[in-house]
Design a protein around this motif. Structure first.
Motif, short mmCIF file in Angstrom:
data_model
loop_
_atom_site.label_atom_id
_atom_site.label_comp_id
_atom_site.label_asym_id
_atom_site.label_seq_id
_atom_site.Cartn_x
_atom_site.Cartn_y
_atom_site.Cartn_z
N LYS A 275 0.84 -1.20 0.00
CA LYS A 275 0.00 0.00 0.00
C LYS A 275 0.88 1.25 0.00
CE LYS A 275 -3.95 -2.22 0.20
NZ LYS A 275 -4.96 -2.18 -0.90
N GLY B 252 0.46 -3.13 4.70
CA GLY B 252 -0.37 -1.96 4.87
C GLY B 252 0.38 -0.65 4.71
N ALA C 163 -1.63 -1.66 8.48
CA ALA C 163 -1.07 -0.33 8.26
C ALA C 163 -0.24 0.11 9.47
CB ALA C 163 -2.19 0.67 8.00
#
Length: 354
Positions: free
Chosen positions: A263, A281, A298
């Protein structure tokens, strides 16, 4: 190229202290700088060098006092210096626009304005090249590839067919974009190649370092994607169907296995890796020599093999460093227990005799 200190201060939106008519012909580190060169101080440990440097002027932070040496005060000295470096770097690069007579250009190629196609470049059929793009010698560009505006392609880059490259992309020497993914079907102890017929999409403002490879996706409608603003170091392997988010930063000798997804703003430190089919994440960091083997939420900070929470890994490493002393203490405890057992046995024997 020569710029006055005043012109440079305006470029970086700084506060000029001292003679603005000083001519600057180059930039350098604070210890190496000479007269008519500009330097910077972004780290407090170099403050003592301000008095000793031979530079004609210094880019500094807002808290540095003026003592007669010409200064440009800014909020972020390092970033301001980067902007000055860009100014001098582009002026130093000599580029001849047009198509060199040794270049091979295929059919139905669309070439924008102010494009440089240099010696011994091969460009296949139906290729599109945007305005201001520079293609260095010995570059191969396959059929049906699209390249955006102001992209810089260094020598010996190979871009296979059906690849899309955005605007302001930089591809360093030896980069290979769109090579076959590593896909094989094993039957009866033999490996049968799986055709790799997808594509690669590289979005705007991506930079890819020397000898890095980005494999094409497997299926017709599939794509290996590197999104806007991501920076890849030298010697990185990006496998088929990988998706790398925006503004990621990946250091040398990292390997990302097939169908993994990073990501936005993920950092992969040197010699790290990720196995296939996992998601890392946003805003996560995988530290050097670590391997992500499972999905990471994340904001993760992981290290080790397999990569786990970085704080926990630090505690483990600290414990390992104390292991010799701990073993010695354990050995002493064992010896003491043995002595105590012997004493107890002796006491029991005397009790029995009485």
């Amino acid at each position: 190229m020569v710029k006055t200190l005043k012109e440079i201060s305006e470029l970086i939106d700084g506060e000029l202290l001292g003679d603005g008519e000083i001519e600057i012909i180059g930039v350098s580190g604070i210890k190496e700088a000479r007269e008519h060169e500009l330097t910077f101080v972004a780290n407090s440990k170099y403050l003592r060098e301000i008095e000793r440097t031979q530079a004609s002027a210094i880019i500094v932070g807002q808290d540095i006092p003026y003592d007669g040496k010409p200064l440009i005060r800014v909020d972020n000295p390092y970033f301001a210096f980067v902007k000055v470096l860009e100014l001098f770097a582009w002026r130093k690069r000599k580029t001849t626009y047009g198509i060199h007579e040794t270049a091979i250009i295929g059919d139905n190629v669309q070439i924008g304005e102010m494009v440089s196609i240099q010696a011994y470049t091969y460009i296949g059929d139906n290729v599109q090249i945007g305005d201001g793009t520079i293609i260095s010698p010995f570059v191969y560009i396959g059929d049906d590839t699209k390249i955006g505006n102001e992209t810089l392609i260094y020598p010996n880059v190979t871009i296979r067919e059906d690849v899309e490259i955005g605007n302001r992309v930089i591809l360093h020497c030896g980069v290979v974009i769109g090579s076959d993914g590593f896909g094989f079907a094993s039957v009866s102890d033999r490996h049968h190649k799986i055709p790799q017929i997808g594509t690669v999409i590289i979005e705007d403002d991506v930079e890819i370092g020397a000898n890095t490879t980005v494999d094409r996706a497997t299926m017709t409608n599939g794509a290996t994607i590197i999104k806007r603003g991501t920076k890849l170091d030298n010697l990185i392997q990006i496998a088929h169907n990988v998706v790398i988010g925006e503004d990621c930063c990946i250091a040398a000798q990292t390997g990302i296995a097939g169908s993994a997804e990073l990501k936005d703003r993920v950092t992969m430190a040197g010699h790290s890796g990720a196995v296939g089919h996992i998601t890392i994440g946003a805003d996560s960091t995988v530290f050097a020599k670590s391997a992500a083997t499972k999905d990471l939420p994340a904001g993760s900070y992981v290290s080790g093999f397999p990569a786990e929470n970085h704080a926990q890994q630090l505690r483990i490493q600290a414990s390992l460093r104390r292991m010799p002393e701990m073993l010695q203490a354990f050995t002493r405890l064992q010896e003491r227990v043995t002595q105590l057992e012997a004493q107890l046995n002796t006491t029991d024997d005397k009790s029995d005799d009485s």
